[in-house]
Structures are given as C-alpha cells and as structure tokens.
Design an enzyme around this catalytic site. Structure first.
Site, PDB file in Angstrom:
ATOM      1  N   GLU A  55      44.209 -42.311 114.689  1.00 41.15           N
ATOM      2  CA  GLU A  55      43.915 -42.601 116.099  1.00 41.15           C
ATOM      3  C   GLU A  55      44.867 -41.814 116.977  1.00 41.15           C
ATOM      4  OE1 GLU A  55      43.846 -46.644 117.382  1.00 41.15           O
ATOM      5  OE2 GLU A  55      42.663 -47.368 115.673  1.00 41.15           O
ATOM      6  N   GLU A  61      46.376 -51.717 111.783  1.00 39.27           N
ATOM      7  CA  GLU A  61      47.550 -52.065 112.575  1.00 39.27           C
ATOM      8  C   GLU A  61      48.078 -53.475 112.304  1.00 39.27           C
ATOM      9  OE1 GLU A  61      46.953 -51.195 116.689  1.00 39.27           O
ATOM     10  OE2 GLU A  61      46.854 -49.031 116.349  1.00 39.27           O
ATOM     11  N   TYR A  76      50.011 -42.804 119.927  1.00 37.47           N
ATOM     12  CA  TYR A  76      49.621 -42.490 121.304  1.00 37.47           C
ATOM     13  C   TYR A  76      50.835 -41.965 122.065  1.00 37.47           C
ATOM     14  CZ  TYR A  76      45.369 -44.989 120.129  1.00 37.47           C
ATOM     15  OH  TYR A  76      44.191 -45.380 119.527  1.00 37.47           O
TER      16      TYR A  76
END
Length: 741
Positions: A557, A467, A520
């Site tokens: 993720e 990231e 997410y």
C-alpha cells in the site's frame, strides 16, 4: 492416465478435506451440505433467489423473542434487493447506522416435484457478519463470518415440494473484540448503539452476494482439490519413474505435468476424471477411488501453462476437469466441472516470487468491493468495469483487501491472468483481540477461504491479516498458530501479511514467506514533503531485507488522497496534481530495488475511492483511489497507467507450452549454472551497507546512504543485472507489448 499414489506419497494438499471432517467440527457443520460452488450440469440444477425480498430492521432487538421466523415478517417492512448492502438504500439514517439484526424474507419459492428425490441445498454467497436461516419456520442452520459462502442442506421434512415455501434469513452486523474482523459496540449519550471499527472502511452489511438453491443427487461429489506439479529436474534429465506406476503405462517424460486430485464423495465408489483443453478436447483421463484419504495423479503430456497477463502472449490458459461420480456398477450419478490452470508458485530468497519457476514482479492495486448505492453488494456491471480498469492500467495483480472477494471476481482473475493475493478478513487486530476465541474464528475464516479458493490458478498467496499490531508481545504466538494452520491447509502457496510496523520490532514477519509493507511517507506524517519519499522508501525496504534476508519484500500500500476536480500548481495536498506527483516519487526507487531480485512488487492504494465511517479526515470516504467511486479517472490514473505499461513492456514473455518453455530455457539454465556470481549478485547492496559504518551524525549518515546507493548500483556489471527478467527477455527474444496510449 491416472496413477494411484501410494500412502507414503500422500501430499499435504489433502489436509483441507480431512481437516474439515476430522479436525474442525465447527467448519464441517457449517458447510455440511457441500463446499463446491453451485453449478448446473447433467445431474444438478440451480434456482436463483436474487431479487426483491421483504426486509425489516430489528431496531428494538425483539425479532428473536417474538419468533419472527415462525410466520411472515410483521409490518412495517421494506423491499430490499438481494444482493446488496442495505445501508445506503433508505432515507432513514437509523438504517444506515444500525447495529444489530435485520431480517430478510422471500416467500413463493416453488420447489419442483422432481426435486423431492434430490438433495436440496441453500447457498448464501456472503452475509455480513452472522446469519441464521429458516425454511417454513424450521431452522436450517447458522453461520458466523462475512465475505465467504455457506451451504445449508434442506431437510426433506421441512421442504414443500410442488408448493410455495418461505425462506427467512436473519443477518447481524455486530463486530466484537473476538470477531473477525474485530470491533466493539458502545452506547452514546443518546442511548444509541454505535459500532467502533478497527478498519478504515464502512461496515456495510446485508446479503452481499447471490442466494441460490441447488440440487445434487443423493450420491454426490462433495469436494475436490486439484494442484499442479511441474518437473523440477532439468529438461535434459529423464524424470524418475515412481515405483507405483504400472508397467503398462508409458514412462514419464520431462515435459509431463502432474495434476494431484483429491475428492470427497458421499456414497460413491469411484470418480472418473476427464481433462479437457480449451477447445473441449479430452487430453487426459483416469479413474480414482472416491475417498479423500487416497488421491490420484493425472498425467498431462506437454501441458499448456497458466501464465499471468504480460508473462506470455497466451496468458490465462484454462483446462476443464470433468468429474463423473460412479456407483459400484460403473453408472454415472453426478457430474461436476472445474476449471483448472496448470501452474506452480514459489519463493526464492534472491529471486523473489516465482511463477512456473520464473521470477515475476507484481504491479497492481489494493481495492475494495465498494460502489455507490449497493455498498459491498455484488454488482456485475461494477465488477466488469473494475476488471476493465485493471486491464486499461496494465495491472497484473490485486490483493483482496481486506477480505475474500466474490466467486465471480475470482473466476475473472483466472480468465484474465490477474494474480491474486487472497486476504483473510482479519483487519487491524490489536493485542486485546489476540485471544483464544478470536484465534478460533480467525482460523475458521482462513479454513473457509482456502477451501473455497484453493482451486483458483490466479491465487498465488494467502494473506493472513492486514495491519495487525505486529509489535505486540501477544502477536508472536498468535500468528505462529495462524501461519501453521494456514500452511497445514495449503502448503503449495506462500504466506504473507501486510505490516505497517517497524522491521526492527515486528514479531509476525518471521512466520510468513514474504513480506508486504503498507507505507504512507509524506502523507500521514510530514504531509506534502514528497522529496523525502525516495530516501525513506529505500531505507525502509532495505531495513526489512536486512532483518529478514531470505524473504522477498513488496510495498502493498502507498498513496495519497485526492479530491476529484481539485487542482493546484505547484501541487498541494488533496489536489489531483499532488496525488500524481506523490505516486511518481516512488518509481525510481522501485526500479532500483527491482534490480536486487528480492524486491517483488508494488500495489497502489487504492483502485477507486471508497466509503468509510464519518471522520474529520474522511470527506465522504477515502479518496486515495486513482479512480473516483464512480470509476472515472483522476490524473494519477494516467500516471499509473504509464508506469505499469512500462513494466508490462519490460516483462519477459514465456511460451504457453511446457516443452517449448524447457527448450528455450535450456541454454539459459546452462549459462546460469556456469556463472555462480549471477546468483549472488542480489546481495551486494546490503553487503556494501554493512562494510561502511555510520559517520556519527544525521547529515553524514544521509550523505553516506546516498553515496552507498550510487556505489552499490554502479557495482552491478551489465551481465549481472541481466539475471533479471530483462535478461531473460533479451535471451529469449520475447516480443514487447505496444506502449500505452
């Protein structure tokens, strides 16, 4: 036998050895004593220094001016276990939040008299994040960077053989804008130094892994690099005979594997190589010169391949390479043993990630080295428990988020067939961090990671960052240098990094071989709206593929926090039910994307809850684990176990022997060669999308996306879908693992 390679065939795998000596004097100096993991052998001894050390935090910053290393640590001191983080082991809040130096001391270290004629080396498995060591008040050396080991040779004039010795190590946990990982130190209104982090996990510090003394002879093996080469031509064609091969050796066979071996030795003439199978039987032997500039090729007839778990009924097969260092007269002066798995890794533009030439799909976890009390310190019971949980959940892979893991963890992955994406400790780099000094430290960390882990069969890729601000203008040049540096050290594995940016604006992805994406949906934004996940995931992954049409993509993720014991029906954010529903909303889209070939994996974030800095969004840490921090399951653990069990059952099994694999794949290869449309089938979904133009408004566009997805999926005839591993499983009659229970 061992074939000497002519200089023109010298593979790039030797570059790490030459690099350390010729290109990067900093790394060479910091690890001048050797790079191999300590082990006992006929010529080597190991002394474990783990236990209770004297410890003092340097709150006032007076340790260096007062020369605390020159004599026993001044009182007051604590007893501190090694290995362990120190942060959670005191009732003093100052120690938990301390920013700066701490001092460790161990006295009463007796060095046997027989060691007086040997090299004696201090090995520190990990010290976060800078360390300096002294022996009996004399400087041994220093190292910058946590999560990786360093070796410091003890000068004989500083050591007291047959007497007690005192070892002092200062560890500093400060992170700066140019350190790896990066951070910044501020002073609060009360005058206390506060560490600001660019990472969402606690900055645990201390001597985190084992501290050892080990010996080698004065003529010794300093380093070794081994890589496997499998025949690339079809089994029906004989392998080309290299011009350097002596005529007395048998011609190469299609089922031969080549082990390219490069060594670095001090004072030796030659190295005798013996390859032992799992039963300890010698299957290949040869001799090579003891110089990194000339390598040897060990030929292994019909090798047993290293397969990941679920890709073979006999996964994780390991050989042992025995290296005996020889003097000019042929006498053996040093012996070292290295476990080696024969396997290759590759990338296909349409077939995703390849293991031994076969497509593989990653299903596993991101995790942390994190546990109650010991923090990031190596804890063998926790380590074993975590790998048992990986097996229970039917996982086949992990990412070492967000730093290289302990040597013991890497060895377990080799033994259990767990594929590893090995990640450098570069977390959350921002544009302001992307300067020359940071780049040098970033490259140092990658050099050390590759040097330590390149011989692990389980390591299938290098992740150069997690990231970063990959939309920043500075990121393009910065990561171009990082990627080139990494490829120069190890061209045998693909490169990747974890992006959380938009595919349209990301300037780093073009420099890596496959793309990991952290997402997410319905958590940090649109919280609780889990019905948007399938469409958002599909749109996002296809956008990455359209931007980078030759690169495989995976979701590295995804997850949502759940507080253990909190329940809600209907599901509500932070409940166990919500976490389970949140994860399951991704599965249908994963399955659809897998059929396209280039979509190569899914990793849940996280295996277990872990500690973070204090914050209003973190109730005693990050709760995205499907297990609690004490490794007890939440509802989502059973959801993932069922998901990964089904993926394991759908995975093709391949024979462990190379000759058997070639024989079984011959009809498959012949059939595939006659059906070129199978190779292009993966591209049909993006083509369908390009042929249809948007209808001009959001509602129509959404409707179009749904219809296009159905049309594209319906267009795959069964024989085209069977280019996936399910087709190989049917063709090869591979058995299925029992369903999870």
């Amino acid at each position: 036998g061992l074939r000497m390679r002519p200089p023109r065939l010298l593979p790039v795998v030797v570059l790490p050895l030459l690099y350390l000596a010729l290109v990067d004097p900093y790394v060479a100096a910091s690890n001048a004593a050797g790079l191999l993991h300590p082990q006992e052998s006929e010529t080597r001894e190991v002394k474990d220094l783990c236990g209770l050390w004297r410890f003092r935090a340097d709150y006032a910053g007076t340790g260096m001016p007062e020369r605390w290393w020159a004599s026993p640590l001044p009182e007051p001191t604590l007893r501190m276990p090694v290995p362990s983080s120190y942060n959670d082991l005191s009732q003093d809040r100052r120690l938990r939040d301390h920013v700066g130096a701490v001092w460790y001391e161990l006295d009463g270290i007796f060095l046997p008299l027989r060691w007086g004629t040997q090299r004696v080396v201090l090995y520190v498995g990990s010290a976060n994040h800078q360390a300096t060591a002294w022996l009996n008040g004399q400087l041994l050396g220093a190292h910058t960077g946590g999560h990786l080991p360093f070796h410091l040779e003890m000068p004989r004039e500083h050591a007291r053989f047959g007497q007690a010795n005192r070892l002092t190590i200062m560890v500093n946990n400060t992170l700066t804008p140019t350190s790896i990982p990066s951070g910044q130190v501020q002073t609060n209104a009360a005058g206390r130094r506060v560490q600001r982090l660019q990472m969402d996990f606690f900055n645990y510090a201390g001597l985190h892994r084992r501290v050892l003394l080990y010996t080698t002879p004065t003529v010794f093996l300093a380093d070794v690099s081994v890589s496997s080469q499998l025949p690339s031509q079809p089994p029906s064609q004989p392998a080309a005979q290299p011009s350097s091969q002596p005529s007395s050796q048998p011609p190469p066979q299609p089922s031969d594997a080549h082990l390219d071996v490069f060594v670095s030795c001090i004072g030796a003439a030659n190295v005798l190589l013996t390859l032992l199978d799992a039963a300890g039987v010698a299957v290949a032997r040869g001799r090579m010169p003891a110089t990194p500039r000339r390598g040897g090729r060990l030929v292994l007839h019909d090798p047993r391949l290293w397969w990941p778990v679920y890709m073979s009924d006999t996964p994780a097969y390991l050989y042992t390479l025995q290296l005996e260092v020889l003097l000019q007269d042929g006498s053996v002066v040093d012996v070292y043993r290295l476990r080696h798995g024969v396997r290759t890794v590759g990338i296909s533009a349409t077939g995703g990630l390849l293991l031994n030439g076969m497509p593989t799909y990653l299903h596993g976890f991101g995790k942390h080295e994190d546990a109650e009390l010991r923090g990031r310190g190596l804890d063998l019971p926790t380590l074993i428990k975590d790998w048992e949980l990986l097996g229970w959940a039917h996982a086949n892979s992990i990412r070492t988020s967000h730093y290289p893991y302990a040597d013991e963890a890497m060895a377990l992955c080799d033994e259990r067939g767990i594929m590893v994406i090995d990640e450098a400790p570069a977390v959350g780099l921002q544009s302001a961090n992307m300067v020359r000094e940071t780049l040098a430290r970033h490259m140092d960390a990658i050099s050390e990671m590759i040097t330590r882990d390149r011989n692990h069969a389980s390591v299938i890729a290098w992740s150069i960052a997690n990231e970063p601000d990959s939309e920043a203008s500075a990121a393009a040049a910065y990561f171009k240098h990082v990627a080139a540096h990494t490829r120069g050290l190890d061209p045998s594995r693909p490169l990747t990094f974890a992006s959380f940016k938009s595919p349209a604006k990301d300037v780093v992805a073009e420099h890596v071989d496959f793309i990991m994406v952290n997402r997410y949906y319905a958590w940090y934004t649109n919280t609780g709206q889990t019905d948007i996940i399938p469409l958002a995931l599909e749109k996002d992954m296809l956008a990455w593929r359209r931007r980078f049409p030759t690169k495989p993509v995976m979701l590295s993720e995804y997850g949502a926090d759940a507080v253990a014991g909190m329940h809600s029906d209907p599901p509500f954010a932070f409940s166990e039910e919500f976490q389970a529903e949140y994860l399951s909303q991704h599965f249908g889209t994963f399955d659809a994307l897998r059929q396209l070939g280039w979509y190569t994996g899914e990793h849940v974030w996280n295996l277990a809850d872990f500690m973070t800095n204090q914050g209003v969004t973190r109730a005693l840490g990050n709760k995205k684990g499907v297990f609690t921090r004490a490794r007890q399951p939440k509802m989502a653990a059973f959801t993932i176990r069922d998901r990964y069990g089904r993926l394991a059952n759908a995975t093709a099994r391949f024979p462990v022997g190379l000759a058997d694999l070639q024989q079984r794949l011959q009809p498959v290869a012949a059939t595939a060669a006659s059906r070129p449309e199978w190779r292009s089938a993966h591209r049909r979904l993006p083509q369908h999308r390009q042929q249809r133009k948007p209808q001009g408004n959001a509602e129509a566009a959404a409707q179009e996306r749904g219809s296009l997805r159905s049309a594209a999926m319906d267009s795959f005839a069964p024989d085209l879908i069977l280019t996936s591993r399910e087709w190989l499983e049917v063709r090869m009659g591979a058995p299925s693992y029992p369903p999870p229970h």
